[in-house]
Design a protein around this motif. Sequence first.
Motif: not given
Length: 114
Positions: A93-112
């Motif tokens: 679960p901790h790896c899956q949560q990390c993967a999700a946080a990284c994905k969201a971060c990539v999306e937010a960084c690309r938008a910014w």
Amino acid sequence: MYQSPTSLTDNQTVLDALNRCVAACELCATACLQEEHVQHMVGCIAIDRDCADICALTARLVARGSVHAKHIMRECIEVCQLCQNECAKHNDPHCQQCAAACKACVEACRAWNS
């Protein structure tokens, strides 16, 4: 040389995503160190630590309005993608949560950064 920082509200989405990613990566690395077969998690731990560090640095540069933020943001996106890919390989679960946080971060960084 520094730019005048934009308002915090203009940067809040990316700052939140970066900080959530830092926390998720730190949690994941710590949890991976607790795994029974920790040697199988070495790659995950290493990229978690790198990702947490680059996200923390990127957040500080964005918050202060550094002219270097956009350049470092590109590297941050790359490291977050690598971390997402590594963590997604593991069912913990901790790896899956990390993967999700990284994905969201990539999306937010690309938008910014666009």
